[in-house]
Design an enzyme around this catalytic site. Sequence first.
Site, PDB file in Angstrom:
ATOM      1  N   HIS A   1       1.394   6.440  11.771  1.00 43.39           N
ATOM      2  CA  HIS A   1       2.111   5.406  12.508  1.00 43.39           C
ATOM      3  C   HIS A   1       3.490   5.193  11.899  1.00 43.39           C
ATOM      4  CE1 HIS A   1       0.250   3.449   9.060  1.00 43.39           C
ATOM      5  NE2 HIS A   1       1.160   2.493   9.146  1.00 43.39           N
TER       6      HIS A   1
ATOM      7  N   ASP B   1       6.430  -5.294   6.812  1.00 50.88           N
ATOM      8  CA  ASP B   1       7.117  -4.001   6.783  1.00 50.88           C
ATOM      9  C   ASP B   1       8.531  -4.197   6.254  1.00 50.88           C
ATOM     10  OD1 ASP B   1       4.910  -2.763   7.745  1.00 50.88           O
ATOM     11  OD2 ASP B   1       5.692  -2.305   9.728  1.00 50.88           O
TER      12      ASP B   1
ATOM     13  N   GLU C   1      -4.204   0.731  11.651  1.00 52.20           N
ATOM     14  CA  GLU C   1      -5.461   0.110  12.059  1.00 52.20           C
ATOM     15  C   GLU C   1      -5.958   0.644  13.396  1.00 52.20           C
ATOM     16  OE1 GLU C   1      -4.449  -4.190   9.961  1.00 52.20           O
ATOM     17  OE2 GLU C   1      -3.788  -3.778  11.998  1.00 52.20           O
TER      18      GLU C   1
ATOM     19  N   LYS D   1      -9.520   1.390   8.904  1.00 49.32           N
ATOM     20  CA  LYS D   1      -9.123  -0.013   8.807  1.00 49.32           C
ATOM     21  C   LYS D   1      -9.229  -0.718  10.159  1.00 49.32           C
ATOM     22  CE  LYS D   1      -6.085  -1.142   5.969  1.00 49.32           C
ATOM     23  NZ  LYS D   1      -4.825  -1.299   5.193  1.00 49.32           N
TER      24      LYS D   1
ATOM     25  N   THR E   1      -9.541  -6.719   6.650  1.00 48.26           N
ATOM     26  CA  THR E   1      -8.525  -7.528   6.004  1.00 48.26           C
ATOM     27  C   THR E   1      -8.871  -9.025   6.053  1.00 48.26           C
ATOM     28  OG1 THR E   1      -7.246  -7.763   8.032  1.00 48.26           O
ATOM     29  CG2 THR E   1      -6.777  -5.844   6.670  1.00 48.26           C
TER      30      THR E   1
ATOM     31  N   GLU F   1      -9.486  -6.115   1.955  1.00 48.15           N
ATOM     32  CA  GLU F   1      -8.082  -6.242   1.572  1.00 48.15           C
ATOM     33  C   GLU F   1      -7.659  -7.683   1.810  1.00 48.15           C
ATOM     34  OE1 GLU F   1      -5.561  -3.637   3.756  1.00 48.15           O
ATOM     35  OE2 GLU F   1      -6.470  -1.803   2.993  1.00 48.15           O
ATOM     36  N   ASN F   2      -6.630  -8.119   1.080  1.00 50.18           N
ATOM     37  CA  ASN F   2      -6.010  -9.382   1.448  1.00 50.18           C
ATOM     38  C   ASN F   2      -4.932  -9.097   2.494  1.00 50.18           C
ATOM     39  OD1 ASN F   2      -4.993  -8.141  -1.036  1.00 50.18           O
ATOM     40  ND2 ASN F   2      -3.384  -9.682  -0.994  1.00 50.18           N
ATOM     41  N   ALA F   3      -4.847  -9.962   3.486  1.00 54.09           N
ATOM     42  CA  ALA F   3      -3.949  -9.718   4.609  1.00 54.09           C
ATOM     43  C   ALA F   3      -2.500 -10.012   4.261  1.00 54.09           C
ATOM     44  CB  ALA F   3      -4.362 -10.568   5.810  1.00 54.09           C
ATOM     45  N   LEU F   4      -2.298 -10.945   3.343  1.00 56.23           N
ATOM     46  CA  LEU F   4      -0.953 -11.365   2.957  1.00 56.23           C
ATOM     47  C   LEU F   4      -0.860 -11.404   1.440  1.00 56.23           C
ATOM     48  CD1 LEU F   4      -0.723 -14.290   5.510  1.00 56.23           C
ATOM     49  CD2 LEU F   4       0.556 -12.164   5.654  1.00 56.23           C
TER      50      LEU F   4
ATOM     51  N   ARG G   1       0.240  -6.556  -2.736  1.00 56.23           N
ATOM     52  CA  ARG G   1       0.636  -5.206  -2.980  1.00 56.23           C
ATOM     53  C   ARG G   1       1.432  -5.153  -4.244  1.00 56.23           C
ATOM     54  NH1 ARG G   1       1.953  -1.317   0.514  1.00 56.23           N
ATOM     55  NH2 ARG G   1       1.577  -2.639   2.305  1.00 56.23           N
TER      56      ARG G   1
END
Length: 567
Positions: free
Chosen positions: A185, A193, A277, A390, A437, A475-478, A509
């Site tokens: 993607h 992003d 995703e 995902k 997530t 995962e954590n989304a934020l 991240r």
Amino acid sequence: MTLNLAHQTGAAAAVAAAAPAAPRTAVVAAAAATAAAPVVAPAPAPSLQLQTQTVDPAAPAQAPESLLAGKPDLAMACQALVESLPETEHPDVAGEERRKVGVPVYVMMPLDTVRKDGNGLNRRKAVEASLAALKSAGAEGIMVDVWWGIAESEGPGRYNFTGYMELMEMAKKNGLKVQAVMSFHQCGGNVGDSVTIPLPKWVLEEMDKDQDLAYTDQSGRRNYEYVSLGADALPVLKGRTPVQCYGDFMRAFRDHFASFMGNTIVEIQVGMGPAGELRYPSYPESNGTWKFPGIGEFQCYDRYMLSSLKAAAEAVGKPEWGNAGPGDSGGYNDWPEDTPFFRREGGWNTPYGEFFMSWYSQMLLEHGERILSAASAVFTGTPGVKISVKVAGIHWHYGTRSHAAELTAGYYNTRHHDGYLPIARMLGRHGAVLNFTCVEMRDHEQPQDAQCRPEALVQQVAAAARESGVGLAGENALPRYDETAHDQIVSTAATKAEEEWMVAFTYLRMGPDLFQPDNWRRFAAFVKRMSESGVRDVCREQVEREALGVAHATEPLVQETAVALSN
């Protein structure tokens, strides 16, 4: 990668604390702020039994038990944590012993870790220092996007993995495992992003010639984040189908990194849509098209999708249903009650709505099936490597009957219909892990007017994974560096470890914020709590003391990393 958040997550809402009766303007404003709530025990999520009774009759039948018996294979995610067991040992051996080890933590690398020319790493010294620091903190490994737009940018079949090879060698040197994401993607256009990495130039050339290769909404707006799944089986990319391109890319990656497979590279996450995703690009942020908590729009208006819709409508004897998607489903930033289709007793709950949503979600399931089949053909027989997929954490409007935001993304999940069980069963047929997530989110932190229910959503998806015999990864989304978020993740991981075992957690991240002194100390404590036996039973005071020791020992390294990443 994931989502939002960083492009990796589908949970696009920023964590906010809003009063239950807040007006919409306040809700939207609150969504941009991160809550600094005190550490409190999470409230139990409501039961989902009533929401998980109905199964989509159009969904693939449940696979035989023999095909779902791959759950022990998922134990490989923790294999490196058990030093007394050789890496080549079959995962069925001592599988129960590995369950006691806890949940291994990986850390997502920056989106632009590899240079756009593919020939090396950005901020090489920072990467080297950060990997050493992560190892010192007890992290299991890293996750990195292997961008299609970088590694095959020069032309069809011309692969350049030079920068990625440098990273793999560096990870191996530091004793870290790698989750490699096959990112088919575009980077750019989703929450988090921070850079733009488009699809390969030669792919975009074909999409310019035939704009129906791009997902299209009801207004004719084209989305270039990902090739429309309606063209999956058509030779539209320089003589190859999109799925063939994905399969060839994965095969080239496997062959190029053969010596790393199973020892350093332990997971291949297969991208299946925007932000990597399995979903439609129903809530694009680029150019302000969508803002949280809008319901999004259906993406079925390219000619390939419409052709399939027409055939499906004719097959059920209702050709008038095949001309377009619902005409009363509103726009990207509407709320469910703003639209005739999504309101409490709207069109979603009629024979037409059931037909359309069954078709729309089934197209997404078949897309996932095709790509997983290609991935399985490439990686089956590669010991020590598992495949994951995902799924987006679309938690806003989850508390309504229609679950509008999930529907437009392709998840046929309503008050009366379970949209995640068919996905989990599809993954189970291929022995894949379900990566989900928004594990860090709590219901009370979200805007109440938007009916956000992240805890209930995580519960439902975990139940679908358990019933289908597939491993659940989180995962954590934020980006969250506070103990409130860490407590929620640890609590969820402990619960899932007791029920069906969370196989891994990936932390969003790596960046300058992670290596700030207080954040780094909290992260070290978090990794310790996740990785220790029992997870829930770790002594908090002891963990804090050990985390302080890690922070002190790595202080020069962490300072160097923070400075290098900031430049």
